[in-house]
Design an enzyme around this catalytic site. Structure first.
Site, PDB file in Angstrom:
ATOM      1  N   ARG A 191    -103.767  74.738  44.239  1.00 56.78           N
ATOM      2  CA  ARG A 191    -103.846  74.740  44.852  1.00 56.78           C
ATOM      3  C   ARG A 191    -105.624  74.299  45.017  1.00 56.78           C
ATOM      4  NH1 ARG A 191    -102.516  78.709  49.664  1.00 56.78           N
ATOM      5  NH2 ARG A 191    -104.124  77.238  50.726  1.00 56.78           N
ATOM      6  N   LYS A 220    -113.010  70.573  46.998  1.00 59.24           N
ATOM      7  CA  LYS A 220    -112.037  71.283  47.866  1.00 59.24           C
ATOM      8  C   LYS A 220    -112.561  71.053  49.169  1.00 59.24           C
ATOM      9  CE  LYS A 220    -109.725  75.178  48.283  1.00 59.24           C
ATOM     10  NZ  LYS A 220    -109.871  75.800  49.293  1.00 59.24           N
ATOM     11  N   ASN A 221    -113.437  72.607  49.599  1.00 58.49           N
ATOM     12  CA  ASN A 221    -114.003  72.088  50.747  1.00 58.49           C
ATOM     13  C   ASN A 221    -115.039  71.636  50.827  1.00 58.49           C
ATOM     14  OD1 ASN A 221    -111.485  74.834  50.621  1.00 58.49           O
ATOM     15  ND2 ASN A 221    -113.413  76.701  49.832  1.00 58.49           N
ATOM     16  N   ASP A 240    -115.491  83.385  48.244  1.00 59.73           N
ATOM     17  CA  ASP A 240    -114.777  82.856  47.464  1.00 59.73           C
ATOM     18  C   ASP A 240    -114.668  83.424  45.726  1.00 59.73           C
ATOM     19  OD1 ASP A 240    -113.153  81.747  49.788  1.00 59.73           O
ATOM     20  OD2 ASP A 240    -114.412  80.047  49.745  1.00 59.73           O
ATOM     21  N   GLN A 266    -111.063  80.687  67.547  1.00 58.81           N
ATOM     22  CA  GLN A 266    -112.758  80.436  67.751  1.00 58.81           C
ATOM     23  C   GLN A 266    -112.522  78.792  68.018  1.00 58.81           C
ATOM     24  OE1 GLN A 266    -115.480  82.084  68.526  1.00 58.81           O
ATOM     25  NE2 GLN A 266    -113.705  82.826  68.144  1.00 58.81           N
ATOM     26  N   ILE A 278    -115.481  89.179  54.639  1.00 59.79           N
ATOM     27  CA  ILE A 278    -115.224  87.959  55.474  1.00 59.79           C
ATOM     28  C   ILE A 278    -114.051  88.430  56.154  1.00 59.79           C
ATOM     29  CG2 ILE A 278    -114.666  85.561  55.751  1.00 59.79           C
ATOM     30  CD1 ILE A 278    -118.503  86.382  55.019  1.00 59.79           C
ATOM     31  N   CYS A 291    -102.048  85.078  56.511  1.00 57.48           N
ATOM     32  CA  CYS A 291    -102.463  84.884  55.164  1.00 57.48           C
ATOM     33  C   CYS A 291    -102.841  85.373  53.798  1.00 57.48           C
ATOM     34  CB  CYS A 291    -102.976  83.243  54.496  1.00 57.48           C
ATOM     35  SG  CYS A 291    -105.297  83.524  54.517  1.00 57.48           S
ATOM     36  N   ARG A 339    -107.176  86.049  59.950  1.00 60.63           N
ATOM     37  CA  ARG A 339    -107.082  84.902  59.888  1.00 60.63           C
ATOM     38  C   ARG A 339    -106.880  83.982  61.217  1.00 60.63           C
ATOM     39  NH1 ARG A 339    -107.214  81.637  54.418  1.00 60.63           N
ATOM     40  NH2 ARG A 339    -109.087  80.345  54.943  1.00 60.63           N
ATOM     41  N   PRO A 340    -107.139  84.257  62.208  1.00 61.38           N
ATOM     42  CA  PRO A 340    -106.328  83.228  63.143  1.00 61.38           C
ATOM     43  C   PRO A 340    -107.817  82.244  63.441  1.00 61.38           C
ATOM     44  CG  PRO A 340    -108.008  85.434  63.721  1.00 61.38           C
ATOM     45  CD  PRO A 340    -108.282  85.733  63.182  1.00 61.38           C
TER      46      PRO A 340
HETATM   47  N1  EPU Z   1    -111.525  83.850  62.002  1.00 61.19           N
HETATM   48  C1  EPU Z   1    -111.634  84.596  63.384  1.00 61.19           C
HETATM   49  N2  EPU Z   1    -111.270  83.278  65.183  1.00 61.19           N
HETATM   50  C2  EPU Z   1    -111.462  81.925  64.290  1.00 61.19           C
HETATM   51  C3  EPU Z   1    -112.091  81.554  62.373  1.00 61.19           C
HETATM   52  C4  EPU Z   1    -111.886  82.747  62.159  1.00 61.19           C
HETATM   53  O1  EPU Z   1    -111.458  85.511  63.283  1.00 61.19           O
HETATM   54  O2  EPU Z   1    -110.953  81.706  65.139  1.00 61.19           O
HETATM   55  C5  EPU Z   1    -112.606  84.871  60.837  1.00 61.19           C
HETATM   56  C6  EPU Z   1    -112.050  84.561  60.138  1.00 61.19           C
HETATM   57  O3  EPU Z   1    -110.319  85.540  60.130  1.00 61.19           O
HETATM   58  C7  EPU Z   1    -112.153  85.571  58.744  1.00 61.19           C
HETATM   59  C8  EPU Z   1    -113.754  84.541  58.897  1.00 61.19           C
HETATM   60  O4  EPU Z   1    -113.737  84.614  60.417  1.00 61.19           O
HETATM   61  O5  EPU Z   1    -112.309  86.539  58.983  1.00 61.19           O
HETATM   62  C9  EPU Z   1    -114.360  83.812  58.756  1.00 61.19           C
HETATM   63  O6  EPU Z   1    -113.336  82.840  58.450  1.00 61.19           O
HETATM   64  P1  EPU Z   1    -114.086  80.976  58.283  1.00 61.19           P
HETATM   65  O7  EPU Z   1    -113.170  80.608  59.852  1.00 61.19           O
HETATM   66  O8  EPU Z   1    -114.844  80.893  57.859  1.00 61.19           O
HETATM   67  O9  EPU Z   1    -112.877  80.800  57.023  1.00 61.19           O
HETATM   68  P2  EPU Z   1    -112.154  79.382  56.986  1.00 61.19           P
HETATM   69  O10 EPU Z   1    -112.616  78.017  57.978  1.00 61.19           O
HETATM   70  O11 EPU Z   1    -110.684  78.992  57.249  1.00 61.19           O
HETATM   71  C10 EPU Z   1    -113.240  78.922  54.711  1.00 61.19           C
HETATM   72  C11 EPU Z   1    -112.703  77.925  53.392  1.00 61.19           C
HETATM   73  C12 EPU Z   1    -112.345  79.397  52.727  1.00 61.19           C
HETATM   74  C13 EPU Z   1    -113.389  80.522  52.553  1.00 61.19           C
HETATM   75  C14 EPU Z   1    -113.652  80.608  54.037  1.00 61.19           C
HETATM   76  C15 EPU Z   1    -115.080  81.094  54.262  1.00 61.19           C
HETATM   77  C16 EPU Z   1    -112.038  76.162  54.217  1.00 61.19           C
HETATM   78  C17 EPU Z   1    -111.068  75.194  53.551  1.00 61.19           C
HETATM   79  N3  EPU Z   1    -111.594  77.082  53.245  1.00 61.19           N
HETATM   80  O12 EPU Z   1    -112.335  78.966  55.601  1.00 61.19           O
HETATM   81  O13 EPU Z   1    -111.633  79.347  51.489  1.00 61.19           O
HETATM   82  O14 EPU Z   1    -113.300  81.818  51.939  1.00 61.19           O
HETATM   83  O15 EPU Z   1    -114.280  79.235  55.283  1.00 61.19           O
HETATM   84  O16 EPU Z   1    -116.294  80.787  53.562  1.00 61.19           O
HETATM   85  O17 EPU Z   1    -112.853  75.249  53.775  1.00 61.19           O
HETATM   86  C18 EPU Z   1    -110.820  79.018  49.166  1.00 61.19           C
HETATM   87  O18 EPU Z   1    -111.727  78.157  49.098  1.00 61.19           O
HETATM   88  O19 EPU Z   1    -110.769  79.918  48.199  1.00 61.19           O
HETATM   89  C19 EPU Z   1    -110.879  79.740  51.093  1.00 61.19           C
HETATM   90  C20 EPU Z   1    -110.210  80.490  51.147  1.00 61.19           C
END
Ligand code: EPU
Length: 424
Positions: free
Chosen positions: A401, A22-23, A309, A130, A331, A121, A126-127
């Protein structure tokens, strides 16, 4: 609204095939926007988030077709020749935060993108600061207005960007943006997840010049144009991990086929530490549990550490292990929503900030429970497999999902799982 009803107690045996990741699929589908023409993706998992991404691409003006072949899994054809709209609307982004991965490609190729801000969410705030900081460093003008972020740049310029924390979709968004930027980009403190590496593979096939994906420093030499491609998506390591846990907790014997063991090192190490026998075999991993399960401590970390995850699924395993296990979530700040539901099923779990203590072994008892997010719902399905009596899980759309027919796969391994219609 659908529910899943499970009669616990069956020992899982047999073989099961893991679907596409999925990811990996989500950013790969978005990467089609970087080129004009028809791309073909194979091994696309049949799940809700992928359907949402198809819808989003359609909304932007792409033609999306799907078909299923027994061996290739799902196939998605995306023709981006007529993409003109650059707006990802609130309705789609609120259903799926990962919609934000169209931001980089749209800005890079069309000079403009307007994407609804995802908002918080179920698992945390999850801002996307970055992602925005990186695009701004590449010369994009960023505006936040009416709940939307707009990014504008005639042509993005290469830049050196240091992420403040490891972000998976943040790394992916900027890697896609940099692929079409002018000049050289360095991404420091990048996510090393296999899905990032897979996206880089896809972008390089399209003609990008990316090095270092899979390490924390990624370098990208921007090119003027990218081409559509054909690509087969890697297997889903989290689905594989979930199935290995299902085999372990039911004291089963299951061959999880078509997974990539090198993506599962941290999960396999913890399964082994818990006393589960894991053996590589014929393009997959076999899980067997014979003796008692042992307690182990886990702290979630970016790859190659233990994945967040898989945290909820391991919590179920720990209810079966002898002694106290500590699970720390580093995380996301709110990823324990399965705890109250597992407690209702009889689990002995104490929450202390970001750490939970699970004491076992206890016998869970079937109950009516509510799925709150994707991995939480997977943990409730696992709990249902080992609980005495019947477990009814509501709000199964969370499971659908992110899993490609998990209930069907478990049924084929001998679980007593069925779907019913009923209230939310
Ligand atoms: N974060 C920030 N600012 C940003 C981006 C992230 O503060 O601009 C923080 C987030 O709030 C969080 C941490 O950094 O606390 C890590 O977040 P990340 O951005 O890595 O998460 P993501 O990219 O939104 C992906 C996966 C998630 C998985 C996470 C961590 C996808 C589509 N989603 O999310 O998958 O948990 O990485 O590995 O790739 C799932 O499949 O159930 C799922 C939630």
């Amino acid at each position: 609204m659908q529910n899943i009803v499970i009669k616990g107690g069956a020992r899982l045996t047999g073989e099961v095939r893991v679907s596409g990741s999925k990811n990996a699929a989500l950013p790969i589908l978005a990467s089609s926007l970087l080129a004009s023409g028809r791309s073909v993706y194979r091994n696309v998992p049949a799940l809700g988030d992928v359907r949402t991404m198809h819808k989003l691409l359609g909304e932007l003006g792409a033609e999306v077709e799907t078909k299923t072949e027994p061996k290739a899994g799902g196939i998605t054809f995306v023709d981006t020749s007529k993409v003109e709209n650059v707006e990802a609307p609130y309705d789609l982004v609120k259903t799926m935060r990962a919609s934000v991965v169209v931001l980089g490609p749209l800005t890079a190729r069309h000079g403009r993108a307007r994407v609804s801000l995802p908002g918080g969410c179920a698992i945390g705030a999850r801002p996307i600061d970055q992602h925005l900081k990186g695009l701004a460093a590449m010369g994009a003008k960023i505006e936040l207005e009416h709940g939307y972020v707009t990014a504008r740049a005639r042509r993005l310029q290469g830049a050196t960007i240091v992420f403040d924390m490891v972000t998976v979709t943040g790394t992916e968004n900027l890697m896609m943006a940099a692929a079409l930027a002018k000049g050289h980009t360095t991404l420091e403190n990048s996510a090393r997840e296999p899905e990032v590496e897979e996206l880089a593979r896809v972008l390089n096939k399209m003609g990008a010049r990316i090095q270092g994906a899979g390490t924390s420093q990624i370098t990208i030499e921007g090119v003027d144009e990218l081409q559509p491609i054909e690509h087969t998506i890697i297997p889903d390591r989290i689905e594989a991990g979930t199935l290995l846990v299902a085999a372990a907790i039911t004291r089963g014997n299951v061959l999880v086929r078509d997974c990539l063991p090198e993506h599962l090192d941290a999960v396999v190490a913890k399964l082994r530490a818990a006393g589960v026998e894991i053996t590589p075999e014929d393009g997959g991993l076999r899980a067997r549990a014979k003796g008692d399960l042992k307690s182990t401590d886990i702290s979630t970390q970016p790859f190659p550490g233990f994945p967040t995850d898989m945290q909820a699924q391991f919590m179920v395993l720990m209810t079966r292990a002898k002694g106290q296990s500590l699970l720390t979530e580093t995380i996301f700040e709110n990823r324990f929503m399965h705890v109250p539901e597992l407690q209702r099923m009889g689990a002995d779990i104490q929450v202390e900030g970001r750490t939970v203590a699970v004491r076992g072994p206890v016998r869970l008892t079937g109950a009516e429970v509510m799925a709150t997010d994707l991995r939480a719902s997977a943990s409730l399905v696992l709990a249902g497999l080992i609980a005495d009596g019947t477990t009814k899980i509501r709000r199964v759309y969370h499971l659908d999902r992110g899993y490609d027919r998990l209930d069907k796969k478990l049924r084929a391994l001998g679980a007593d799982v069925r779907r019913t219609r009923g209230p939310m």
